[in-house]
Design an enzyme around this catalytic site. Structure first.
Site, short mmCIF file in Angstrom:
data_model
loop_
_atom_site.label_atom_id
_atom_site.label_comp_id
_atom_site.label_asym_id
_atom_site.label_seq_id
_atom_site.Cartn_x
_atom_site.Cartn_y
_atom_site.Cartn_z
N HIS A 1 0.87 -1.17 0.00
CA HIS A 1 0.00 0.00 0.00
C HIS A 1 0.92 1.23 0.00
O HIS A 1 2.02 1.18 0.56
CB HIS A 1 -0.79 -0.07 1.31
CG HIS A 1 -1.91 0.88 1.46
ND1 HIS A 1 -1.73 2.18 1.86
CD2 HIS A 1 -3.24 0.72 1.28
CE1 HIS A 1 -2.91 2.77 1.92
NE2 HIS A 1 -3.86 1.90 1.58
N ASP B 1 2.56 -4.90 8.17
CA ASP B 1 1.33 -4.12 8.04
C ASP B 1 0.17 -5.12 8.04
O ASP B 1 -0.03 -5.86 7.08
CB ASP B 1 1.40 -3.34 6.73
CG ASP B 1 0.08 -2.68 6.35
OD1 ASP B 1 -0.93 -2.91 7.03
OD2 ASP B 1 0.07 -1.93 5.35
N GLN C 1 -4.87 -5.40 6.48
CA GLN C 1 -5.77 -6.17 5.64
C GLN C 1 -5.90 -7.62 6.13
O GLN C 1 -6.82 -8.33 5.72
CB GLN C 1 -5.19 -6.16 4.22
CG GLN C 1 -6.20 -6.27 3.12
CD GLN C 1 -7.28 -5.22 3.19
OE1 GLN C 1 -8.44 -5.57 3.31
NE2 GLN C 1 -6.93 -3.95 3.11
N LYS D 1 -11.03 -1.48 10.00
CA LYS D 1 -11.13 -2.61 9.07
C LYS D 1 -11.59 -3.88 9.79
O LYS D 1 -11.77 -4.91 9.18
CB LYS D 1 -9.80 -2.83 8.37
CG LYS D 1 -9.50 -1.66 7.43
CD LYS D 1 -8.43 -1.90 6.43
CE LYS D 1 -8.34 -0.68 5.52
NZ LYS D 1 -7.07 -0.58 4.81
N CYS E 1 -4.47 2.35 -3.91
CA CYS E 1 -3.27 2.84 -3.22
C CYS E 1 -2.10 1.89 -3.42
O CYS E 1 -1.27 1.73 -2.54
CB CYS E 1 -3.51 3.03 -1.72
SG CYS E 1 -4.72 4.27 -1.35
#
Ligand SMILES: *Cc1c(COP(=O)(O)O)cnc(C)c1O
Length: 422
Positions: free
Chosen positions: A140, A217, A220, A243, A380
């Site tokens: 991202h 990260d 997601q 999220k 992104c």
């Protein structure tokens, strides 16, 4: 009341007996799923951008502002103590969810982007010319730009793990670029553009062999997978509440204690100090060292409630159900002529696709007219789009409150749009 409970229990028993996922029951927890868009029932397939909010989380937010809104950690009065207890209680829930060893290894942030920038800033004084940072090609933008800025400041060099046609990382290439100069490795747990689940444990093991730190990260991954940071052995892990059925504007940075001790504070201000004089200020211990200013108190508390909610359903149960949705939607979509799906490896419930000769944006606009919310564009993640040599994709991302009936509506809408556009 008793009848309601009985009916409710029966529903769960029947669901269990037939190994059915109680999706209709779950949908009643989300008020927004009842609304219409352009006169059509909402089909929300943009969960990878943000998830919807269950009533228990909305109630927690209302409860905070209605009953115990107060600043934390510094008041002797009742409201302040109640707010502090709930906020610190949320930190412990999050610690348990991610299986961090200590509660103070969980730092509240405003979200994933904030957490990444905190680490990038922390390494400014650690890196020097000749050092290298490795990022993956599946990142991202929020995971690329801070490292470029860090390289500019320190003279370190940025290297990229390339991707393969099926949307996975080229791990042989990773072995080649990894060296004793590598100081940091950054990778997402799951790619937001394609849904690819990356081999985090393997990446971490290899990075540690050359003494590099690893930041993952998890923005997601966390809606679909319960990450065990000790088992993965990552040094840092970041995520956003919005999220995972929580509110916007709050997230976490997990860091191993030894790293959080080593890094300097990110911001100066209230909460993060121990003593202040004009000659010298000493910093507070963890986690307060990284939490300057009044935090998003309500958001942190609501994040804890969101995790409780999802854990009650169970992440394994969620993953099994979402996989069913993914397989069903993939099969139906590929029946439409001219469809290409990008990223076909082991992945979460995300389908990034295009239909021959149709611009993703045009498709997205017509789907919206038909009540279907998807994401279109580069997500992104422009480097991934360049790799496939496309301007963008249409991305349908599913959550555990979506249904096969909604997928049928989506497929019909795609067919209609295709007819209109070709
Ligand atoms: C959403 C997302 C981000 C950014 O999260 P914010 O909540 O906007 O800070 C970063 N990385 C990935 C993989 C994401 O999906």
């Amino acid at each position: 009341m008793d009848v309601a409970i009985m009916v409710c229990l029966c529903y769960f028993c029947i669901s269990k007996m037939y190994k059915m996922f109680p999706v209709e029951k779950i949908r009643t927890d989300f008020p927004i799923l009842q609304r219409q868009v352009n006169g059509k029932p909402l089909v929300y397939f943009d969960n990878a951008a943000t998830s919807q909010t269950p009533q228990v989380v909305i109630d927690a937010i209302v409860d905070y502002y209605s009953n115990y809104n107060a600043n934390i950690h510094r008041g002797v009065h009742t409201l302040s103590q109640e707010a502090t207890d709930k906020y610190e209680g949320a930190r412990i829930k999050i610690q348990q969810h991610f299986n961090a060893e200590k509660a103070y290894e969980i730092i509240f942030t405003s979200g994933t982007t904030h957490g990444i920038n905190m680490i990038a800033a922390g390494f400014t004084d650690i890196l020097t010319k000749g050092d290298e940072i490795i990022v993956s090609a599946l990142e991202h933008h929020s995971n690329i730009v801070p490292w470029q800025m860090l390289c500019e400041k320190t003279g370190a060099e940025l290297k990229v793990i390339p991707m393969l046609e099926n949307g996975t990382l080229d791990m042989n290439a990773f072995d080649e670029i990894l060296s004793n100069n590598t100081k940091l490795v950054f990778c997402n747990h799951v790619s937001n553009a394609l849904g690819t689940i990356n081999p985090i444990k393997e990446i971490t093991e290899k990075a540690h062999q050359v003494g590099a730190a690893v930041l993952i990260d998890g923005a997601q991954a966390t809606p679909h997978i319960k990450p065990n940071v000790q088992e993965l052995d990552v040094d840092f892990y970041v995520a956003s509440a919005h999220k995972i059925c929580g509110p916007t504007g709050v997230g976490i940075l997990y860091g191993k204690e030894k790293w959080l001790q080593k890094l300097p504070p990110y911001q100066g201000g209230g909460e993060m100090i121990e003593t202040v004089t004009f000659k010298k200020t000493t910093y507070a211990g963890l986690p307060h060292k990284f939490e300057a200013g009044t935090p998003n108190i309500c958001g942190g508390i609501a994040f804890g409630v969101a995790l409780d909610y999802m854990n009650t359903i169970g992440f394994d149960t969620i993953a099994t159900y979402e996989n069913e949705l993914l397989e069903y939607a993939t099969r139906k979509l590929l029946e439409i002529e001219g469809t290409t799906i990008y990223g076909t490896s082991n992945k979460t419930a995300v389908i990034s696709f295009n239909i021959e000769r149709i611009h993703p944006y045009d498709m997205g606009a017509i789907l919206d007219k038909l009540g279907v919310a998807v994401r279109t564009g580069h997500h992104c993640a422009q480097p991934i789009m360049s790799f496939y040599n496309i301007p963008g994709t249409i991305r349908a991302s599913f959550a555990f409150y979506n249904t096969k009936a909604e997928i049928d509506i989506f497929i019909d809408a795609v067919k209609k749009a295709k007819m209109m556009l070709s």
